[in-house]
Write an enzyme that holds these catalytic residues in place. Structure first.
Site, PDB file in Angstrom:
ATOM      1  N   HIS A 140      -0.259   5.484   6.896  1.00 21.73           N
ATOM      2  CA  HIS A 140       0.347   5.666   5.582  1.00 21.73           C
ATOM      3  C   HIS A 140       0.764   7.127   5.411  1.00 21.73           C
ATOM      4  O   HIS A 140       0.242   8.012   6.084  1.00 21.73           O
ATOM      5  CB  HIS A 140      -0.638   5.282   4.472  1.00 21.73           C
ATOM      6  N   SER A 167       0.802  -1.220   0.000  1.00 26.40           N
ATOM      7  CA  SER A 167       0.000   0.000   0.000  1.00 26.40           C
ATOM      8  C   SER A 167       0.837   1.273   0.000  1.00 26.40           C
ATOM      9  O   SER A 167       0.360   2.323  -0.425  1.00 26.40           O
ATOM     10  CB  SER A 167      -0.946   0.011   1.211  1.00 26.40           C
TER      11      SER A 167
END
Length: 281
Positions: free
Chosen positions: A263, A52
């Site tokens: 993230h 990701s």
């Protein structure tokens, strides 16, 4: 980094026989990263692989990719910035959220035609093998010290196996391409200079950062005896982790299951990852 197949994303770009073959396997070609402003001849064929952090989670919003059950971040990242260059042609983006090192290896036959012609390959790998998200959730302030200590102990024990699996995957990528392979590391998730946070104590934040450093060292070691080169982003993200005055890591405290949690933000991708790649292409 989420270990949830519903968050995976696989975008395949291309034309001709290779694109037709991928379409017949259920993977439709796409052109999401092509810049309409490019007028110069593009010279470097580029393939992006990984998890990701390579699929752009944390930037933009979640959008559906051409593969069922796969999603990506819609915003700018190091991948889109490279593709925006007139010198670079992103031929395939096979990064998929939730991908482990073995998942990445298993996807290589699908992108083999692109890897064979690639002059540049980028990827991130290893965080899902270690289950970084699970470690953070085990160590947040709503958990117990015992749960956190147990999770950290298991994480430390897993590092050698993660490194071995990453090495095996990188060797397969190495055999599949003659292109330059750049393996990007992971940032430290937490800034600890401001003390305890609502999410996590400073002590546990330091322990998780230390485990992340060990993961990066393991991935760097995994590049040995391959043509892959490891690129650290730790310095670029210094003082920009969670808890910093200007964090480059996204976390929605109100929703611990937010898929973008842990993230990079758009700023993190551009000032951290893209900046680290500049001069290496």
């Amino acid at each position: 980094m989420a270990r949830n197949r519903s968050l995976r994303f696989l975008t395949l770009l291309g034309t001709g026989a290779a694109a037709l073959a991928l379409t017949l396997t259920g993977i439709a070609p796409a052109t999401a990263y092509h810049s309409p402003h490019k007028t110069h001849s593009r010279t470097i064929d580029y393939v992006n692989l990984g998890d990701s952090y390579s699929a752009g989670f944390g930037s933009g919003t979640l959008v559906a990719g051409p593969v069922p059950d796969c999603l990506q971040g819609s915003g700018p990242t190091h991948v889109t910035m490279l593709d925006a260059s007139h010198r670079v042609n992103l031929t395939v983006n096979a990064a998929c959220a939730g991908a482990t090192t073995t998942d990445i290896a298993a996807s290589l036959p699908l992108v083999a035609p692109y890897l064979a012609k690639a002059e540049l390959v980028t990827l991130t790998l290893g965080a899902n093998d270690l289950d970084i998200k699970g470690l953070v959730l085990a160590c947040n302030t709503m958990g117990t010290v015992a749960d956190c200590d147990a999770a950290l102990r298991l994480g430390r024990q897993a590092i050698p196996a993660v490194g071995a699996s990453a090495h095996a995957t990188l060797r397969k990528i190495d055999r599949a391409t003659r292109g330059k392979i750049l393996v990007l590391g992971y940032p430290r998730l937490f800034a600890t200079s401001n003390g305890d946070q609502a999410l996590i104590s400073a002590k546990h934040a330091r322990a998780l950062n230390k485990l992340g450093d060990a993961l990066n060292r393991s991935i760097k070691k995994a590049t040995k005896h391959t043509d892959a080169k490891f690129i650290s982003v730790t310095g670029a993200f210094n003082n920009h982790g969670l808890g910093a005055n200007r964090p480059w890591i996204y976390f929605n405290v109100g929703n611990l299951e937010d898929p973008f949690n842990l993230h990079p933000t758009t700023t993190g991708y551009l000032n951290g990852y893209y900046a680290a790649l500049q001069g290496r292409i």
